[in-house]
Design an enzyme around this catalytic site. Structure first.
Site, mmCIF file in Angstrom:
data_model
loop_
_atom_site.group_PDB
_atom_site.id
_atom_site.type_symbol
_atom_site.label_atom_id
_atom_site.label_comp_id
_atom_site.label_asym_id
_atom_site.label_seq_id
_atom_site.Cartn_x
_atom_site.Cartn_y
_atom_site.Cartn_z
ATOM 1 N N GLU A 1 0.867 -1.189 0.018
ATOM 2 C CA GLU A 1 -0.024 -0.020 -0.068
ATOM 3 C C GLU A 1 0.936 1.209 0.022
ATOM 4 O OE1 GLU A 1 -3.570 2.081 2.695
ATOM 5 O OE2 GLU A 1 -2.869 0.100 3.200
ATOM 6 N N ARG B 1 -7.079 2.847 14.499
ATOM 7 C CA ARG B 1 -8.036 1.627 14.303
ATOM 8 C C ARG B 1 -7.979 0.770 15.478
ATOM 9 N NH1 ARG B 1 -11.500 -0.823 10.643
ATOM 10 N NH2 ARG B 1 -11.110 0.694 9.002
ATOM 11 N N GLU C 1 -10.505 -8.122 5.142
ATOM 12 C CA GLU C 1 -9.780 -8.048 6.602
ATOM 13 C C GLU C 1 -10.643 -8.771 7.847
ATOM 14 O OE1 GLU C 1 -7.199 -4.233 6.575
ATOM 15 O OE2 GLU C 1 -9.309 -3.757 5.750
#
Length: 1351
Positions: free
Chosen positions: A823, A901, A1283
């Site tokens: 990413e 997160r 995920e």
């Protein structure tokens, strides 16, 4: 510099030509390079790019090809799966090689091996697929009707990071004798499923992801024949060969005299059979061997001869041939003569992978002398005789050498002289009163090196249990295989009983010490294994003595007997349940159907093109990175002069070639550098780049760049060190608070403080980072890059090159896996490649070697949690104060978002009204840690599951009841104030409890644990709640472009990258439904920044959500334009409508755009806005059995129920669930990152870093998709799936913890103990404290420097 021919006297008259066949075509190479591997030759010389480079060390199987030989001694053909990355091309003379391209093609005819893998959904990213196909193909060529056990063995050397292995085995078990049937589609096994007699009998539920009745039949008689020229011409086998390369020379002698002459002239020349050790040394340790001697045609080294009291194996006989011959003799010889043979066969099963055993020789294993060799302890304990020859005054001199005391004299050295050759090994036949056992403990059972192994050879006095003689050998306890003469002496004339065990245990502790800083680490564990493995041997031999009537049945308590056992891979059982499509749905409408991955057939035939498969361009150069060898140091000087003097080297780039502004890069903060300027902050940081004519030249030159450092302190590697030095990023800690924490604690019935810790995880995508850059005009550049984020690479490349973005194009056709690792971290390779291309105006390529990729690209964030809980006596949690620490490495990268997160997932599915969450981002001297599937969520939920278990333990309530009591309900708000609009966790829970028979299994486990002292089982349940959206609001957008051509075909482009997750397949399905056309009319070519601009990374599981809606938006525009045409011509076909629209000048191209609505959470300005679009939920139950003596384990079963809305494609979604589960299992149980205290990564390849393999999947693996649960907030009522299931892998961790608790209960120890993740064998064993671990003295932690640290 070319090898000096005059100094290398050859027993042949002239240099030879290499002749072999590839896919039936003759290849003649007049000047082969002995250093060139078969893989390099196939890919670079023959341009057969279906065979992939995954690791370069024979550990992943991506490079598997079939090697065929004609054995003139047996008049038979041998078809072997081999690792092309290790096999020297010079060893191919007279052989036939078959690659993936040679067995079938989408353009001609698929081979059933290719078709079944693809149609059983066994290919996701596809990078491992050719290797797996070739392993299966080679098996079928040798064994047309294999068993499931043969399948298990065939895939020992293959890894897959995507699928979870289940669909591969499901597809290939159709070839086996257990599951194949001559009745075809009338098979009763098929009919029972079709009639709904299985678990899918619910009329709304389907359980068939593919129809095996439609598979192509397999006819072994139709395979290509072995090349007649090789078959009929014996000259290929009898000629002495010599191949002279630029730096080394290759000999293939065909008789013993020539071999011995070569060895006397070149005593340090390397004898090579399988090249499985030397190949790794040459590739990764840069060893240069100038003389290679290949003795595979010398008869004496290849003979197998049975003698009266032994079997003689030539030293070049392969391990596979040894195993096959021993199995045959075991069947025919008396049992008492074969005990050593049985022991050897058992150990050979776990010796590397089949590809290695097919070519590696036992002689090579002995002479390599690895201290953790699997076979050397067995041969040492047997005091095996070796036949050794040399040439003295022109005469062959033979002597026999005994393995045993004194054979190994130091690390990788033995008493055989350099001029001598090991010719044969005698395997002794055992005697009536002789018993032989061996055990090995590794990080992973299949294809792994030992941590500690042992072999015990004991002879009793006739008809007694009194020891007459005993030899014990251990590997992994010293630089050599060691014996224990002092302990053996104690045992002589003693009875084989428990009293002796106690004396032996104490003696072994004294005789086999380990320094606290000894290489390999795990000191206490390795020392305990010595005792544990001896005790397993004691139990195993005792059972044989009981069977013989020499010992009494009650001499060993019955519940201890299973301690002698080892785990074996069971035959897979599985079920996949999903919602049936509505009967009214059009047959052309693909939504909700288990469609095959759009590229699966190309991937299974090797026709799918990955970045490094792009053919080299004219004038193309290769780039090699120069990486830091220090973790924290000032750069005093960089001297590239020697490198630049090398012929074929064109340039060296460093920070001096960029301005400070251009050199500063990063995903969000520009706190990184393209090239380190003045200072390095981790080992593996990019300092410079060499550009040369070839990969070999570039990498050699890169090693000639001399860098002087001034080392700095402190070197901070671990979270604990960061806390000690207060090494945090700016603006941390950060907090999320809700409720009144102090008041809640004051009224709580219980207040408890605890902690938990988990390690990082290497992405281990099978395709390493790769980039190819091409100059376009004078000021344009095109990048082909293996990245999840083409727009970021475009943007950063433009920044570094001082170009506007519209002059930089980045393309990505498909990736061989990414999992978040591509990413943002692709920049470390793509930017130097782009710079070199732009400055030199020539195409430039680089693909990182596996070790380079692992040591420089970062991992999942290791995390530490400290929490304080308040809860009622019923177990209702009322308050939590938690500190979250994440090891971010040297730069910010995406760590701020990952930690955010983590902080927002720390509570998982449990409502906690009063909360304070603190987050500390630790700055350390490691490569920047980064996104990884789950992106901080699994770390947070790991803390939640510790919290809920601590509460259940303290209040003495059933865990499931405490979970239910604390579950969120629909309408509740999280600690960041998001309302849960629909929260089906209890429904998932109840369905999973029923599916898994949870309560029934729990009772069975209690009985099992009561009946077994050294084997324990555990069962655990884990829920998951995963928020779907990017953390950065601006990223929650996407675009699409739909072009319709005159023939009615549709070219679709969208902002997502195909990483193997099936995104393109789902987008084709969405487009097909939206336009009401068959999916065969829709094609996606690639992802490119000049087609859809400003794309978000393909990450956060939102690829389908974002891009699917953008595709729908574009299709709606097209449908609106086509509506008048359709209404005016209702009888026409799609193609006719398109043609009419074209002639009426209606645009047949449309862009689409989508942004997720209603997002915008901000803790101050908008605290009640949405942080996430919705949540994906699921529940998993796993049952595990552990070996308390070794720490080994086996997952007996796993059941998963996932709520993923209305699945767009059940086959792809279930594949994602299974793959994510296995990756999570690796994270929490198997995969260990091993760093030195100075920050060097030891685990930089599959040799030391163990991802789950085929043998690690649960014995029973069931996945159900929740039915009747449409999601109104995503495309066609679906939910994200990539995920969310990963955390369910932690069910195995917590089941292991339950099993350990049962073991601890045997000693009255607390069931409340700390177990860090991953729960690797060492941690499991040392947590099962017993009388053996108590014997191990452990020095205080700060009194020595450990070999490794946990980041």
């Amino acid at each position: 510099m070319a090898a000096d021919r005059s100094s290398l006297e050859m027993p042949v008259e002239k240099e030879s030509s290499l002749i072999f066949f590839v896919n039936g075509k003759k290849v003649t190479e007049p000047s082969p390079d002995p250093e060139c591997t078969l893989l390099t030759y196939l890919r670079q010389k023959l341009r057969l790019c279906g065979t992939k480079l995954g690791c370069g060390e024979g550990g992943c199987g991506a490079c598997t090809v079939m090697l065929s030989r004609f054995d003139r001694a047996t008049n038979s053909f041998k078809h072997l799966a081999v690792n092309a990355c290790l096999m020297p091309v010079c060893a191919m003379h007279g052989c036939a090689v078959t690659t993936i391209e040679g067995i079938g093609s989408t353009r001609t005819r698929l081979h059933p091996v290719q078709e079944r893998l693809a149609k059983a959904h066994g290919s996701q990213c596809g990078f491992c697929t050719p290797g797996i196909v070739m392993s299966m193909y080679a098996l079928l060529r040798s064994m047309p009707l294999p068993s499931m056990k043969d399948l298990e063995i065939a895939f020992q050397g293959n890894l897959c990071r995507c699928t979870g292995y289940r669909p591969i085995l499901e597809g290939y078990k159709t070839f086996t004798k257990e599951f194949s049937c001559g009745m075809g589609d009338k098979c009763c096994k098929l009919k029972s499923k079709e009639n709904g007699n299985g678990c899918g009998a619910d009329i709304n539920v389907d359980d068939q992801l593919f129809e095996r009745s439609k598979f192509l039949p397999f006819d072994p008689s139709q395979e290509p024949i072995f090349p007649p020229e090789l078959h009929l011409n014996s000259q290929y086998d009898v000629d002495n060969l010599v191949f002279i390369g630029p730096r080394s020379i290759w000999y293939r002698p065909v008789d013993l005299v020539d071999l011995l002459k070569l060895k006397s002239e070149h005593p340090h020349g390397k004898i090579i059979v399988g090249n499985t050790e030397v190949g790794v040394e040459m590739k990764f340790k840069q060893f240069l061997y100038t003389v290679h001697i290949n003795p595979i045609k010398v008869p004496e080294l290849n003979e197998i001869r049975e003698l009266k009291d032994s079997i003689l194996f030539g030293s070049a006989v392969t391990l596979m041939d040894i195993e096959d011959y021993l199995r045959e003799r075991i069947e025919k010889l008396p049992e008492q003569e074969t005990r050593f043979f049985r022991c050897a066969v058992k150990m050979l099963h776990y010796f590397a992978g089949k590809q290695i055993r097919n070519v590696a020789s036992l002689g090579g294993n002995i002479m390599t002398g690895s201290p953790i060799s699997d076979m050397n302890p067995i041969l040492t304990a047997a005091c095996a005789q070796l036949k050794v020859c040399s040439l003295i005054d022109g005469q062959i001199q033979t002597r026999e050498v005994q393995m045993g005391p004194g054979f190994f004299i130091s690390y990788r050295k033995n008493i055989i002289a350099p001029h001598e050759v090991l010719v044969g090994i005698y395997f002794p036949k055992s005697m009536k009163d002789q018993y032989f056992v061996a055990f090995k403990q590794a990080r992973r059972r299949d294809d792994d090196i030992a941590i500690v192994n042992t072999a015990i050879n004991v002879t009793f006095e006739p008809h007694t249990n009194v020891i007459g003689n005993i030899y014990m050998a251990f590997g992994g306890m010293a630089p050599i295989t060691v014996m224990t003469p002092k302990t053996s002496q104690i045992m002589l004339k003693q009875k084989w009983n428990r009293i002796l065990v106690e004396r032996v245990a104490e003696s072994l502790c004294a005789e086999l010490p380990l320094e606290p800083s000894a290489p390999g680490g795990m000191i206490a564990y390795r020392r305990s294994l010595v005792i544990s493995l001896f005790y397993k041997a004691y139990l195993a031999i005792s059972q044989e003595l009981i069977k013989s009537g020499i010992m009494q049945f009650d001499d060993i308590p019955e519940r201890e007997l299973s301690g002698a056992n080892t785990f074996h891979t069971p035959i897979l059982k599985s079920a996949q349940l999903f919602e049936k499509v509505c009967s009214e749905q059009s047959i052309c409408d693909p939504i909700g159907r288990p469609q095959v991955h759009a590229s699966a057939l190309k991937q299974a035939t090797g026709e799918a093109i990955y970045c490094d498969d792009i053919p080299p361009q004219v004038n193309e150069l290769y780039l090699a990175l120069v990486l830091s060898t220090k973790a924290h140091a000032n750069i005093i000087s960089i001297d590239a002069s020697e490198a630049l003097r090398q012929q074929g080297v064109h340039a060296f780039f460093s920070s001096k070639d960029l301005s400070e502004h251009e050199n500063a890069v990063g995903s969000f903060l520009h706190d990184e550098e393209v090239f380190a300027a003045g200072k390095v902050n981790c080992q593996g940081q990019v300092i410079g780049a060499i550009v040369a004519d070839s990969q070999v030249l570039a990498q050699r030159a890169a090693r000639l760049v001399h860098i002087k450092y001034e080392e700095l302190s402190p070197v901070i590697i671990t979270i604990e060190q960061a806390i000690e030095h207060k090494s945090y990023f700016d603006h941390y800690p950060q907090f999320i608070e809700k409720g009144n924490l102090e008041q809640a604690f004051s009224v709580s019935d219980h207040v408890y403080e605890g902690s938990c810790r988990m390690g990082g995880q290497e992405h281990f995508y099978l395709e390493t980072n790769v980039c190819v850059a091409t100059p376009r005009d004078s000021d344009e550049i095109e990048l082909f890059c293996s990245t999840q984020n083409p727009s970021e690479i475009q943007r950063l490349a433009a920044h570094v090159l001082a170009l506007p973005c519209h002059k930089v194009v980045c393309r990505a056709k498909r990736l061989g896996g990414g999992f978040g690792g591509k990413e943002s971290r692709s920049l470390i390779l793509a930017l130097p490649v782009a710079l070199a291309c732009h400055r030199l105006r020539r195409p430039v390529r680089c693909m990182l070697d596996r070790d380079e990729d692992m040591m420089s690209t970062g991992t999942r964030h290791p995390s530490l949690f400290k929490y304080k809980l308040g809860f009622t006596k019923e177990g209702l949690i009322t308050a939590c104060d938690i500190e979250c620490y994440a090891n971010a490495g040297l730069s910010m990268d995406l760590s701020f978002s990952s930690l955010d997160r983590t902080m927002k997932h720390f509570e998982n599915c449990y409502r906690i009204p009063n909360v304070k969450v603190g987050g500390w981002l630790c700055k350390t001297n490691l490569p920047s840690n980064t996104a990884f599937r789950g992106f901080g969520g699994p770390q947070g939920m790991f803390a939640a599951e510790h919290i809920i278990r601590d509460v259940a333990h303290i209040v003495g309530k059933d865990l499931v009841d405490v979970m239910k009591l604390n579950f969120y309900k629909t309408g509740d708000r999280t600690h960041y104030n998001q309302q849960l609009e629909y929260f089906p966790i209890e429904r998932c829970l109840h369905e999973c409890l029923d599916q898994s028979k949870f309560y029934e299994k729990r009772k069975e486990i209690q009985v099992f644990n009561g009946n077994n002292r050294w084997r324990k089982r555990g069962i655990s349940l884990v829920p998951t709640k995963y928020g779907i959206a990017f953390g950065g609001m601006h990223l929650n957008q996407s675009g699409a472009l739909v072009n319709i051509y005159l023939d009615g075909s549709v070219l679709l482009t969208h902002g997502g990258v195909e990483i193997g997750q099936g995104l393109h397949t789902k987008m084709i399905q969405c487009c097909a439904r939206a336009l009401n056309i068959p999916p065969e009319l829709v094609h996606i070519s690639e992802t490119a920044t000049d087609r859809v601009p400003n794309t978000s990374p393909t990450a956060a599981s939102v690829g389908s959500d974002l891009n699917g809606m953008a595709v729908l938006n574009a299709c709606e525009k097209l449908n609106h334009r086509l509506k008048p045409i359709k209404e005016a011509n209702p009888q026409c076909t799609w193609k006719e409508w398109i043609k009419k629209a074209y002639f009426e000048r209606i645009s047949l191209s449309a862009t689409g755009f989508y942004k997720i609505p209603d997002l915008g959470y901000h803790p101050i300005t908008d605290p009640y806005a949405r942080q996430y679009n919705y949540y994906t939920n699921g529940v998993g139950v796993s049952v595990v059995e552990i070996d308390c003596l070794t720490g080994d384990h086996q997952v007996l079963s796993t059941d998963i129920v996932m709520d993923i809305g209305s699945s767009l494609n059940p086959a792809i979604d279930i594949g994602q669930i299974e793959g994510a589960f296995m990756q999570g299992y690796g994270l929490f149980v198997l995969e260990e990152l091993i760093y030195s205290p100075q920050g060097a990564l030891y685990s930089r390849g599959p040799g030391m870093y163990k991802i789950p393999g085929f043998a690690d999947i649960p014995g029973e693996f069931n996945v159900s998709l929740l039915t009747g649960a449409p999601n109104p907030r995503a495309v066609y009522s679906s939910k994200a799936v990539g995920e969310p299931p990963l955390f369910i892998g932690s069910a195995v961790f917590f089941a292991i913890k339950e099993a350990i608790a049962a073991a601890r209960a045997e000693r009255g120890l607390s069931s409340n103990f700390r177990l860090e993740a991953p729960a690797a064998a060492a941690r499991i064993r040392m947590a099962c404290e017993d009388e053996f671990t108590e014997l191990i003295d452990q020095p205080p932690p700060h009194t020595f420097t450990p070999w490794n640290v946990v980041p």
